[in-house]
Design a protein around this motif. Structure first.
Motif, PDB file in Angstrom:
ATOM      1  N   ALA A 118      10.245  32.292  17.768  1.00  0.00           N
ATOM      2  CA  ALA A 118      10.755  30.945  18.479  1.00  0.00           C
ATOM      3  C   ALA A 118       9.304  30.042  18.424  1.00  0.00           C
ATOM      4  CB  ALA A 118      10.885  31.261  19.999  1.00  0.00           C
ATOM      5  N   TYR A 136      17.889  25.860  18.349  1.00  0.00           N
ATOM      6  CA  TYR A 136      18.307  27.302  18.398  1.00  0.00           C
ATOM      7  C   TYR A 136      19.850  27.509  18.444  1.00  0.00           C
ATOM      8  CZ  TYR A 136      18.997  26.959  23.320  1.00  0.00           C
ATOM      9  OH  TYR A 136      19.321  26.524  24.631  1.00  0.00           O
ATOM     10  N   ARG A 161      15.275  26.076  12.452  1.00  0.00           N
ATOM     11  CA  ARG A 161      16.247  26.518  13.370  1.00  0.00           C
ATOM     12  C   ARG A 161      16.447  28.112  13.528  1.00  0.00           C
ATOM     13  NH1 ARG A 161      22.076  23.984  12.748  1.00  0.00           N
ATOM     14  NH2 ARG A 161      20.366  22.188  13.121  1.00  0.00           N
ATOM     15  N   LEU A 173      13.591  32.183  24.231  1.00  0.00           N
ATOM     16  CA  LEU A 173      13.941  31.252  23.241  1.00  0.00           C
ATOM     17  C   LEU A 173      14.346  29.960  23.683  1.00  0.00           C
ATOM     18  CD1 LEU A 173      14.733  30.527  20.483  1.00  0.00           C
ATOM     19  CD2 LEU A 173      16.839  32.145  20.541  1.00  0.00           C
TER      20      LEU A 173
END
Length: 278
Positions: free
Chosen positions: A86, A143, A95, A136
Motif C-alpha cells: 500500500a 484500492y 491501484r 490498506l
C-alpha cells in the motif's frame, strides 16, 4: 496498462497468469522467493523499478490452523505485506488489488453477510487478514479489496485436491455438515477482478460465486461430478477439534458487486461443473 502480480506460484496467481497471457496484458509476475511482500526494501525497489499501473496481490498466508502457532508469519504476510504494498502503491499512484476472506465474520448473522456488516474474526488467520484490510484502507485510496470464500482452482492448495487425496486412501470420508459458505473458483475471481479494474472500480466488495453450501454438500457435489464413489459421512465441526475456531456460517452476498458490474456471477454448482469438465 502494466500489472504486477505477487504470489505467482499460488493457485490464484497461476490463474491470473494463464488468463492474462491469453489477453495479451503487459505484466510481470513474482513468486514469493522473487518478491517477499513482507520485505519493505525489496518491495519498494521492485515497484519503483517496474512502475506498474496496477498491483494484484495474490500473496497470502492461508494456513488457518497453523496460524494459531505461526502467528508472526501470518501477520508478516497478511498484514505487514499489505502495508508495504500500500505504501509503495501510494507513492507511484498505482491501484492495489488485494484479497481477503469470509473468515473476518464470526458466523452469528442469520442471513447473507454484506459489505456493511461489522467483522469479528475468530482466529489469528482471520485477524491478520482483517488488519491487512484496515491498513490498506488507511494508507491508500486507490484500492480494491475483495473478500472471497472457499477458493479452489488448479493445483494442490485447496479443499478439493485434499478431498481427492482422502478418497484415494479411505472408503468413508468425514466432512463437516454444519459449516456453510460459498465455494468460489479462481476463474470467477480473475474474470470479475479484471472486469472491475476495467470499470475503474475502487472499494471493498464480496467476490464469491452465487448461492451457498455446506462443506459436506460441496464435497458430495464434487465427487459426484468426478465419478468418485465413496461414502461421505456428515460430521460436525466439533468432531474435528481443530486448533483454529471457524465460523459455522460465513456466507457472503455478491449482490453489491454484481449490480455495479452489471453481471450475474455464476452459481457455485454451475462453476464447479465447468471446473470439473476442464
Amino acid at each position: 496498462m502494466k500489472l504486477i502480480i505477487t504470489g505467482a506460484q499460488g493457485q490464484l496467481g497461476r490463474e491470473f497468469i494463464a488468463y492474462i497471457k491469453e489477453k495479451g496484458f503487459d505484466f510481470i509476475a513474482f513468486s514469493k522467493k522473487e518478491l517477499d511482500v513482507s520485505n519493505f526494501v525489496v518491495v519498494y525497489q521492485t515497484i519503483k523499478a517496474v512502475k506498474p499501473d496496477i498491483i494484484i496481490n495474490c500473496s497470502a498466508y492461508n494456513h488457518v490452523d497453523l496460524a494459531e502457532k505461526e502467528t508472526y508469519l501470518a501477520y508478516k504476510i497478511n498484514t505487514i505485506g499489505v502495508y508495504n504494498l500500500a505504501n509503495c502503491a501510494s507513492e507511484i499512484k498505482a491501484r492495489l488489488v488485494h484479497y481477503s476472506t469470509d473468515y473476518v465474520f464470526d458466523g452469528t448473522k442469520q442471513g447473507f453477510y454484506t459489505e456493511e456488516d461489522d467483522p469479528n474474526p475468530l482466529n489469528e488467520y482471520a485477524k491478520s487478514k482483517l488488519y491487512g484490510e484496515t491498513l490498506l484502507q488507511d494508507f491508500l485510496d486507490n484500492y480494491l479489496i475483495f473478500r472471497t470464500s472457499w477458493v479452489y482452482g488448479a493445483g494442490a492448495q485447496n479443499f478439493l485436491y485434499k478431498l481427492e487425496q482422502w478418497a484415494k486412501d479411505h472408503e468413508i470420508i468425514k466432512i463437516v455438515v454444519d459449516e456453510f459458505s460459498v465455494p468460489t473458483s479462481t476463474r470467477t475471481i480473475v474474470e470479475v477482478t479484471l472486469k472491475a479494474l476495467d470499470m475503474g472500480l475502487t472499494g471493498l466488495y464480496h467476490l464469491t460465486n452465487s448461492g451457498y453450501a455446506s462443506r459436506y454438500e460441496w464435497a458430495k457435489e464434487y465427487l459426484t461430478l468426478k465419478g468418485i464413489k465413496k461414502l461421505i459421512y456428515p460430521a460436525l465441526q466439533a468432531d474435528f477439534n481443530l486448533p483454529a475456531k471457524r465460523p459455522k456460517w460465513s456466507v457472503m452476498s455478491n449482490e453489491k458487486l454484481s449490480k455495479i458490474l452489471g453481471t450475474d456471477i455464476p452459481d457455485w454448482k454451475h462453476e464447479l461443473k465447468k471446473f470439473c469438465e476442464n
